[in-house]
Motif scaffolding. Sequence first.
Motif, PDB file in Angstrom:
ATOM      1  N   LEU A  60       0.827  -1.205   0.000  1.00  7.36           N
ATOM      2  CA  LEU A  60       0.000   0.000   0.000  1.00  7.36           C
ATOM      3  C   LEU A  60       0.860   1.253   0.000  1.00  7.36           C
ATOM      4  CD1 LEU A  60      -2.812  -1.097   2.456  1.00  7.36           C
ATOM      5  CD2 LEU A  60      -2.821  -1.114  -0.046  1.00  7.36           C
ATOM      6  N   PHE A  61       1.991   1.177   0.707  1.00  8.95           N
ATOM      7  CA  PHE A  61       2.916   2.314   0.750  1.00  8.95           C
ATOM      8  C   PHE A  61       3.461   2.590  -0.649  1.00  8.95           C
ATOM      9  CE2 PHE A  61       7.084   4.206   1.180  1.00  8.95           C
ATOM     10  CZ  PHE A  61       6.923   5.156   2.181  1.00  8.95           C
ATOM     11  N   ALA A  62       3.949   1.523  -1.282  1.00  7.83           N
ATOM     12  CA  ALA A  62       4.569   1.690  -2.594  1.00  7.83           C
ATOM     13  C   ALA A  62       3.531   1.972  -3.678  1.00  7.83           C
ATOM     14  CB  ALA A  62       5.370   0.450  -2.959  1.00  7.83           C
ATOM     15  N   GLY A  63       2.331   1.391  -3.512  1.00 11.73           N
ATOM     16  CA  GLY A  63       1.289   1.546  -4.536  1.00 11.73           C
ATOM     17  C   GLY A  63       0.816   2.974  -4.669  1.00 11.73           C
ATOM     18  N   GLY A  64       0.858   3.721  -3.574  1.00 14.09           N
ATOM     19  CA  GLY A  64       0.438   5.121  -3.627  1.00 14.09           C
ATOM     20  C   GLY A  64      -1.071   5.257  -3.746  1.00 14.09           C
ATOM     21  N   ASP A  65      -1.599   4.938  -4.910  1.00 12.49           N
ATOM     22  CA  ASP A  65      -3.047   4.996  -5.124  1.00 12.49           C
ATOM     23  C   ASP A  65      -3.734   3.885  -4.335  1.00 12.49           C
ATOM     24  OD1 ASP A  65      -2.778   7.048  -6.993  1.00 12.49           O
ATOM     25  OD2 ASP A  65      -2.326   5.595  -8.573  1.00 12.49           O
ATOM     26  N   LEU A  89     -11.770   1.735   0.667  1.00 15.14           N
ATOM     27  CA  LEU A  89     -12.594   2.507  -0.272  1.00 15.14           C
ATOM     28  C   LEU A  89     -13.156   1.591  -1.343  1.00 15.14           C
ATOM     29  CD1 LEU A  89     -10.019   5.392  -0.821  1.00 15.14           C
ATOM     30  CD2 LEU A  89     -11.970   5.491   0.721  1.00 15.14           C
ATOM     31  N   ASP A  90     -14.362   1.159  -1.160  1.00 15.02           N
ATOM     32  CA  ASP A  90     -15.053   0.408  -2.199  1.00 15.02           C
ATOM     33  C   ASP A  90     -14.198  -0.729  -2.781  1.00 15.02           C
ATOM     34  OD1 ASP A  90     -17.233  -0.120  -3.761  1.00 15.02           O
ATOM     35  OD2 ASP A  90     -16.608   1.200  -5.386  1.00 15.02           O
ATOM     36  N   GLY A  91     -13.785  -1.620  -1.896  1.00 14.95           N
ATOM     37  CA  GLY A  91     -13.026  -2.781  -2.376  1.00 14.95           C
ATOM     38  C   GLY A  91     -11.547  -2.512  -2.598  1.00 14.95           C
ATOM     39  N   LYS A  92     -11.111  -1.323  -2.226  1.00 16.78           N
ATOM     40  CA  LYS A  92      -9.695  -0.993  -2.361  1.00 16.78           C
ATOM     41  C   LYS A  92      -9.159  -0.540  -1.008  1.00 16.78           C
ATOM     42  CE  LYS A  92     -10.156   0.654  -7.104  1.00 16.78           C
ATOM     43  NZ  LYS A  92     -10.047   1.808  -7.993  1.00 16.78           N
ATOM     44  N   LEU A  93      -7.854  -0.630  -0.861  1.00 14.35           N
ATOM     45  CA  LEU A  93      -7.224  -0.136   0.365  1.00 14.35           C
ATOM     46  C   LEU A  93      -6.277   1.002  -0.002  1.00 14.35           C
ATOM     47  CD1 LEU A  93      -6.290  -3.429   2.251  1.00 14.35           C
ATOM     48  CD2 LEU A  93      -8.226  -1.913   2.681  1.00 14.35           C
ATOM     49  N   GLY A 145      -9.224  14.082 -10.312  1.00 18.78           N
ATOM     50  CA  GLY A 145      -9.338  12.666  -9.927  1.00 18.78           C
ATOM     51  C   GLY A 145     -10.577  12.374  -9.098  1.00 18.78           C
ATOM     52  N   LEU A 146     -11.624  13.190  -9.242  1.00 17.66           N
ATOM     53  CA  LEU A 146     -12.842  12.951  -8.465  1.00 17.66           C
ATOM     54  C   LEU A 146     -13.894  12.179  -9.261  1.00 17.66           C
ATOM     55  CD1 LEU A 146     -13.037  16.433  -6.712  1.00 17.66           C
ATOM     56  CD2 LEU A 146     -12.474  14.253  -5.641  1.00 17.66           C
ATOM     57  N   VAL A 147     -13.867  12.330 -10.580  1.00 14.92           N
ATOM     58  CA  VAL A 147     -14.728  11.500 -11.430  1.00 14.92           C
ATOM     59  C   VAL A 147     -13.849  10.911 -12.521  1.00 14.92           C
ATOM     60  CG1 VAL A 147     -16.732  12.998 -11.042  1.00 14.92           C
ATOM     61  CG2 VAL A 147     -15.401  13.261 -13.120  1.00 14.92           C
ATOM     62  N   GLU A 148     -14.323   9.816 -13.103  1.00 18.05           N
ATOM     63  CA  GLU A 148     -13.579   9.199 -14.194  1.00 18.05           C
ATOM     64  C   GLU A 148     -14.555   8.585 -15.186  1.00 18.05           C
ATOM     65  OE1 GLU A 148     -11.147   6.128 -12.500  1.00 18.05           O
ATOM     66  OE2 GLU A 148     -12.857   5.064 -11.656  1.00 18.05           O
ATOM     67  N   GLU A 149     -14.032   8.265 -16.346  1.00 19.09           N
ATOM     68  CA  GLU A 149     -14.865   7.642 -17.366  1.00 19.09           C
ATOM     69  C   GLU A 149     -15.269   6.247 -16.920  1.00 19.09           C
ATOM     70  OE1 GLU A 149     -13.499   7.611 -21.389  1.00 19.09           O
ATOM     71  OE2 GLU A 149     -12.591   9.583 -21.193  1.00 19.09           O
ATOM     72  N   ALA A 150     -16.488   5.880 -17.267  1.00 20.77           N
ATOM     73  CA  ALA A 150     -16.970   4.540 -16.928  1.00 20.77           C
ATOM     74  C   ALA A 150     -17.552   3.916 -18.184  1.00 20.77           C
ATOM     75  CB  ALA A 150     -18.018   4.631 -15.823  1.00 20.77           C
ATOM     76  N   GLY A 151     -16.761   3.866 -19.227  1.00 23.51           N
ATOM     77  CA  GLY A 151     -17.222   3.271 -20.483  1.00 23.51           C
ATOM     78  C   GLY A 151     -18.225   4.158 -21.193  1.00 23.51           C
ATOM     79  N   ILE A 178     -20.142   8.962 -23.470  1.00 20.62           N
ATOM     80  CA  ILE A 178     -19.268   8.538 -22.380  1.00 20.62           C
ATOM     81  C   ILE A 178     -20.015   8.700 -21.062  1.00 20.62           C
ATOM     82  CG2 ILE A 178     -17.141   9.061 -21.125  1.00 20.62           C
ATOM     83  CD1 ILE A 178     -15.965  10.044 -23.759  1.00 20.62           C
ATOM     84  N   ALA A 179     -19.914   7.690 -20.210  1.00 21.45           N
ATOM     85  CA  ALA A 179     -20.518   7.771 -18.887  1.00 21.45           C
ATOM     86  C   ALA A 179     -19.426   8.105 -17.868  1.00 21.45           C
ATOM     87  CB  ALA A 179     -21.183   6.452 -18.540  1.00 21.45           C
ATOM     88  N   TYR A 180     -19.827   8.749 -16.792  1.00 21.54           N
ATOM     89  CA  TYR A 180     -18.885   9.095 -15.737  1.00 21.54           C
ATOM     90  C   TYR A 180     -19.312   8.491 -14.409  1.00 21.54           C
ATOM     91  CZ  TYR A 180     -16.892  12.365 -19.021  1.00 21.54           C
ATOM     92  OH  TYR A 180     -16.304  12.902 -20.125  1.00 21.54           O
ATOM     93  N   LYS A 181     -18.311   8.202 -13.575  1.00 25.60           N
ATOM     94  CA  LYS A 181     -18.585   7.719 -12.218  1.00 25.60           C
ATOM     95  C   LYS A 181     -17.598   8.387 -11.267  1.00 25.60           C
ATOM     96  CE  LYS A 181     -15.493   3.768 -12.699  1.00 25.60           C
ATOM     97  NZ  LYS A 181     -15.306   2.334 -12.741  1.00 25.60           N
ATOM     98  N   THR A 182     -17.860   8.291  -9.986  1.00 24.09           N
ATOM     99  CA  THR A 182     -16.923   8.866  -9.024  1.00 24.09           C
ATOM    100  C   THR A 182     -15.780   7.870  -8.787  1.00 24.09           C
ATOM    101  OG1 THR A 182     -18.256   8.008  -7.210  1.00 24.09           O
ATOM    102  CG2 THR A 182     -18.644  10.285  -7.864  1.00 24.09           C
ATOM    103  N   THR A 183     -14.684   8.381  -8.241  1.00 22.12           N
ATOM    104  CA  THR A 183     -13.478   7.574  -8.042  1.00 22.12           C
ATOM    105  C   THR A 183     -13.275   7.213  -6.574  1.00 22.12           C
ATOM    106  OG1 THR A 183     -12.191   9.546  -7.651  1.00 22.12           O
ATOM    107  CG2 THR A 183     -12.348   8.783  -9.932  1.00 22.12           C
ATOM    108  N   ALA A 184     -12.293   6.355  -6.318  1.00 21.88           N
ATOM    109  CA  ALA A 184     -11.899   6.037  -4.937  1.00 21.88           C
ATOM    110  C   ALA A 184     -11.422   7.317  -4.248  1.00 21.88           C
ATOM    111  CB  ALA A 184     -10.806   4.972  -4.930  1.00 21.88           C
ATOM    112  N   ASN A 185     -10.786   8.175  -5.039  1.00 18.83           N
ATOM    113  CA  ASN A 185     -10.307   9.450  -4.521  1.00 18.83           C
ATOM    114  C   ASN A 185     -11.461  10.332  -4.034  1.00 18.83           C
ATOM    115  OD1 ASN A 185      -8.323  11.403  -4.047  1.00 18.83           O
ATOM    116  ND2 ASN A 185      -8.774  12.405  -6.000  1.00 18.83           N
TER     117      ASN A 185
END
Lengths: 239, 187, 187
Positions: B13-18, B59-63, B128-134, B143-150
């Motif tokens: 997690l430290f090295a991954g950053g995101d 955050l939604d399945g992420k650490l 980095g608050l919203v991103e493309e979702a296909g 293009i659809a948008y969704k919110t991010t882990a950020n």
Amino acid sequence: MEKLSFHAGDFEGPLDLLLHLIAKHKMDIRDIQISDLLEQYLSAIQSMQEQDLEIASEFLEMASRLVYLKTVTLLPRHEEESAKLKQELQGQLLEYQVCKMVAMELGRQSKGFSRFVRAPAKLEAVDMTYTLQHSPYKIYYAYQDAIGRGRRKLPPPAQAFSGIVARRMVSVKSRIIYILKRLYQRGKDSYIGLFEESDGRGEIVATFLALLELIKAKRVTENGGQIIFQHQQRTEERT
Amino acid sequence: MINPLQKQILAILFAGGDAVEISRVAQAVETEPEMVVKWVPKLREALQESGMPFELLELDGKLQLCTAPEYAPVIQKALELRRNQPLSQAALEVLAIVAYNQPVTRSFVEQIRGVDSSGVVTSLEEKGLVEEAGRLELPGRPIAYKTTANFLRCFGLENIGQLPKLPPAKNTAEETSLETTDLEEPT
Amino acid sequence: MINPLQKQILAILFAGGDAVEISRVAQAVETEPEMVVKWVPKLREALQESGMPFELLELDGKLQLCTAPEYAPVIQKALELRRNQPLSQAALEVLAIVAYNQPVTRSFVEQIRGVDSSGVVTSLEEKGLVEEAGRLELPGRPIAYKTTANFLRCFGLENIGQLPKLPPAKNTAEETSLETTDLEEPT
């Protein structure tokens, strides 16, 4: 009437301005007096113009929409349309009002970006080379999407038809032959038994229709859930 | 004291950053995702007890490992970061529409707001608050948008389900007086 | 246990990512650089004792927090797992635009898609699917991109000419009947 004064960027858009006017004049959002609202809206726009503010086209669009709505309201025999247009506007205002409230709540809840994250570590050894395999058509379809045409404009692939074709294959005639073959060997079969090997709704329907045909032609009879093959002379002529 | 696998998780997690998918963490340390999830409280405790200024967020399945909010001022000072401007009303409105209706197209956002919102969407994407979702199966394949882990991290949420509840639905709006449409407190 | 100023130092180093000048750290936490240097062994001890997989490096008047070397393999594994996540719609589209029009600039890609695509290009570069192809003789001498040999491999092509043919150009598209679009069956 009181002179209104506006500043650039005061309002997010025409809906925001309308909500402001409705609140300011203590109107009921669900019972808008179109002529009052139009008058106030136009005077607000005018006041913006007097201040040489650049007025976004959306504000003017809304003005023409309100004018149209007022016109329709005044015309006889247009009650239905005017009610519909009014309801549309009210729905939009209510929806935008919810949006504004939620936005405010989100703003309050924002942690102000106070949690800092690290940039991902740059590791020399990490090999990010993509190795999955795809069909080149993935690139083709993505291109169609990217240029905004979408894949609907492409001829559908053959497998899109496979379902239709498969169903067409189950003709009633083929099921008549199937039933006759089955009964010819056994003399009789249970009603349910005829459907045992049917695969899918189309085949079941075709089998049932075939059975009706056979009963009508008196090739088989039904007795207490048993389908009995009738050895008749006509058999040979008919097949 | 944390065990070797748990240490490996912190290192990733430290090295991954995101934010890193729990499934990916689990696969890398050769355990089940359930175990990783189970260890989260233990890891938080370890960070806390050893006085580390870090927080472990789910955050939604992420650490994600990040600094605790109280260190924001000193970090900003040291790294000479511009104080983050609070989001504008326009940005918050667009975020709200995306968050509650995702995935959504830009034209849906514009329909609700009644104004062109392309610039705001782009700037939210840059933040980095919203991103493309296909793309959606609609004419023109928009293009659809969704919110991010950020987004979740910035708004103190673990998942989209924790968003403040919406006022009563539109169809009951006729009977609902405006006063009752107050937002409920997030729990 | 480490003291509040020492915690602040760790937070700064975490957020900083790269090495941060000791003088800058000292200024932010309002102490002397000598104090910061003096605390380094103490901080190392704290990290060690609490079992954190992090190391504090001091080099050239700078401090850096990083993961201990023994975690490199597991970190590498976790990050490499990310590489073969299937390409997103956005990534596929950018790749397709590059593939059919190469060499192209980023702004050409963005013009076609109508949205900012810089992050996507970077990630495609990282995945070895596109690469720089020099600069174009245009104002600002923008970087051009082209697809790589790895791209051909991933999409089962021997050369770019084998990409499925595009339907006739846009201006004639209206009159073109669907049947004439020269599309071979996907295999």
